[in-house]
Enzyme design. Structure first.
Site, mmCIF file in Angstrom:
data_model
loop_
_atom_site.group_PDB
_atom_site.id
_atom_site.type_symbol
_atom_site.label_atom_id
_atom_site.label_comp_id
_atom_site.label_asym_id
_atom_site.label_seq_id
_atom_site.Cartn_x
_atom_site.Cartn_y
_atom_site.Cartn_z
ATOM 1 N N ARG A 35 -0.277 61.219 37.286
ATOM 2 C CA ARG A 35 -0.421 60.147 36.293
ATOM 3 C C ARG A 35 -1.342 60.562 35.145
ATOM 4 N NH1 ARG A 35 -0.474 54.849 40.266
ATOM 5 N NH2 ARG A 35 1.786 54.741 40.363
ATOM 6 N N LYS A 197 16.718 48.374 53.137
ATOM 7 C CA LYS A 197 17.286 47.029 53.293
ATOM 8 C C LYS A 197 18.096 46.553 52.105
ATOM 9 C CE LYS A 197 13.807 45.197 56.361
ATOM 10 N NZ LYS A 197 12.701 44.268 56.496
ATOM 11 N N GLY A 353 9.834 54.384 43.875
ATOM 12 C CA GLY A 353 9.312 54.662 45.202
ATOM 13 C C GLY A 353 9.761 55.926 45.899
ATOM 14 N N GLY A 376 7.323 49.888 40.811
ATOM 15 C CA GLY A 376 7.683 48.478 40.607
ATOM 16 C C GLY A 376 8.230 48.229 39.210
HETATM 17 P P1 AMP Z 1 13.213 51.495 50.167
HETATM 18 O O1 AMP Z 1 11.740 51.338 49.936
HETATM 19 O O2 AMP Z 1 13.953 50.237 50.387
HETATM 20 O O3 AMP Z 1 13.857 52.398 49.129
HETATM 21 O O4 AMP Z 1 13.344 52.236 51.573
HETATM 22 C C1 AMP Z 1 12.882 53.519 51.819
HETATM 23 C C2 AMP Z 1 12.840 53.745 53.298
HETATM 24 O O5 AMP Z 1 14.135 53.562 53.821
HETATM 25 C C3 AMP Z 1 12.396 55.130 53.703
HETATM 26 O O6 AMP Z 1 11.151 55.048 54.338
HETATM 27 C C4 AMP Z 1 13.477 55.582 54.675
HETATM 28 O O7 AMP Z 1 12.976 56.175 55.841
HETATM 29 C C5 AMP Z 1 14.171 54.283 55.013
HETATM 30 N N1 AMP Z 1 15.532 54.506 55.480
HETATM 31 C C6 AMP Z 1 16.522 55.184 54.877
HETATM 32 N N2 AMP Z 1 17.625 55.240 55.659
HETATM 33 C C7 AMP Z 1 17.334 54.586 56.791
HETATM 34 C C8 AMP Z 1 18.052 54.308 57.989
HETATM 35 N N3 AMP Z 1 19.310 54.723 58.145
HETATM 36 N N4 AMP Z 1 17.426 53.611 58.955
HETATM 37 C C9 AMP Z 1 16.167 53.189 58.784
HETATM 38 N N5 AMP Z 1 15.431 53.413 57.675
HETATM 39 C C10 AMP Z 1 16.004 54.104 56.692
#
Ligand code: AMP
Length: 394
Positions: A35, A197, A353, A376
């Protein structure tokens, strides 16, 4: 958009809102200076143009004046990074702060104490913003990472500078990169969305349906879709409450002419760890006792071919549990495919992220057109929101 080049900095004292919210170790040393590096060109430009720089930032989330979160800890790192001496003021508003700012000569840099020592900063307090504005004669916002917050130093302060306010170089680059996808994307435009998710990505997906030709769904989000389509997901992460939404989304995409691409196969584990036994399943046929953790080989090939055909590519979210080396291949392969497509002339943007962490961890940093510095703020931009820190500059 008023940029640095459109303002005259000669003999001006520029208040620059930077994002120096950097990680510190237990010895209070900066462990990642990305940064600071990112703000370098704006600061150097203003000095070269004959101005002085007053750097304002937050660090962490202090409750009151917590000495552990003093910006004084980072002064030497900022000074080394810039190759310039920097003086430090133990406050960011008030008599002492104003006197230190007023004493600055062209070519000098002053860093103020942590803005969040005052709760008025995050409250967007008018009087606090007015006091901050007294430090300088020009306002520059270069803190993309906090541009989505309506705080005193990012949004409210700008009103005290009428025409003497502008985008810093970093903020300008971030906004142009987002525009290259969201407003001026050259077809075919592809978004690669992964992560854990569906529920946390709904607004992004909705907004992207109006911008892209293709949408790859990967990572843990996949199983909510396959479950909704009648597939077997075993122990995979799955949001049953969102299965209805997933079906609606597939329908909406079809109506809008957007092609949604789900994986063909999956690399599953028999428990959520790096020591898990591995097995490849058809995406609709994951057996009980197994959970989808990464993209399978047919999927990697399918996504590779699509990525190479696209001219504008946005990537947000890993394709699997990349933190476990045994399940990182899908994420690494997506990075490789996007790098190859970029080499062939596509514009690629990685933002938000974990995908940025993955790109850095696996060495794709120099092979992607633009990597966003703001988690964010990038996500809210992809949701189609106008960020308060940016709106205030117009
Ligand atoms: P996000 O912050 O929603 O982009 O999620 C990132 C996280 O999703 C990372 O820590 C990954 O380990 C997790 N992730 C990706 N694929 C999977 C999966 N098939 N099952 C569980 N967690 C996952």
């Amino acid at each position: 958009m008023r940029t640095l080049k459109q303002l005259n900095f000669k003999n001006e004292r520029a208040i620059i809102r930077v994002d120096f919210n950097v990680p510190l170790n237990s010895q209070m040393q900066v462990t990642d200076r990305t940064r600071i590096e990112a703000a370098k060109s704006t600061i150097k430009y203003i000095l070269l143009e004959g101005g002085s720089c007053i750097l304002i930032s937050h660090l962490g989330r202090p409750k009151g004046k917590d000495p552990k979160l003093s910006l004084e800890h980072i002064v030497s790192t900022v000074s080394n990074t810039l190759g310039e001496p920097i003086s430090f003021c133990k406050d960011c508003i008030g008599e002492q702060a104003e006197a230190a700012a007023l004493a600055l000569k062209p070519g000098q840099i002053l860093m103020m104490e942590n803005l969040r020592y005052y709760k008025q900063e995050t409250e967007g307090d008018f009087n606090f913003s007015k006091q901050l504005s007294k430090l300088g004669t020009v306002y520059v916002n270069d803190a993309f990472g906090t541009a989505h917050r309506p705080h005193s130093s990012t949004a409210i302060i700008a009103q005290f500078f009428e025409n003497k306010k502008c985008f810093g170089g970093l903020l300008e680059k971030e906004v142009l990169a987002i525009d290259k996808v969201m407003k001026k994307g050259v077809s075919p435009v592809l978004a690669v969305l992964g992560g854990a998710k569906v529920s946390s990505k709904i607004t992004i997906i909705e907004s992207l349906l109006d911008k892209v030709n293709h949408l790859i769904i990967g990572g843990g989000m996949v199983y909510t879709f396959t479950k909704a389509l009648g597939g077997k997901v075993g122990n995979s992460i799955c949001e049953l409450d969102y299965c209805g939404y997933a079906l609606q989304l597939l329908k909406k995409a079809k109506q809008k002419g957007v092609e949604i691409h789900l994986p063909l196969d999956v690399l599953a584990g028999d428990n959520f760890s790096n020591d898990a036994n591995q097995k490849v399943f058809d995406i609709m046929e994951i057996k009980d006792g197994w959970e989808g953790m990464d993209a399978g080989p047919k999927t990697i090939k399918k996504f590779h071919d699509l990525i190479l055909k696209c001219k504008t590519i946005l990537w947000n979210g890993p394709m699997g549990v990349f933190e476990f080396s045994k399940f990182a291949k899908g994420t690494i392969s997506i990075g490789e495919s996007i790098s190859e497509s970029t080499k062939g002339g596509a514009f690629s943007l990685v933002g938000g992220g974990d995908s940025v962490a993955a790109v850095k961890q696996f060495g794709f940093e120099t092979k992607i057109s633009y990597i966003s510095t703001g988690g964010g703020a990038m996500l809210e931009s992809l949701e189609g929101k106008i960020l308060p820190g940016i709106a205030a500059l117009y």
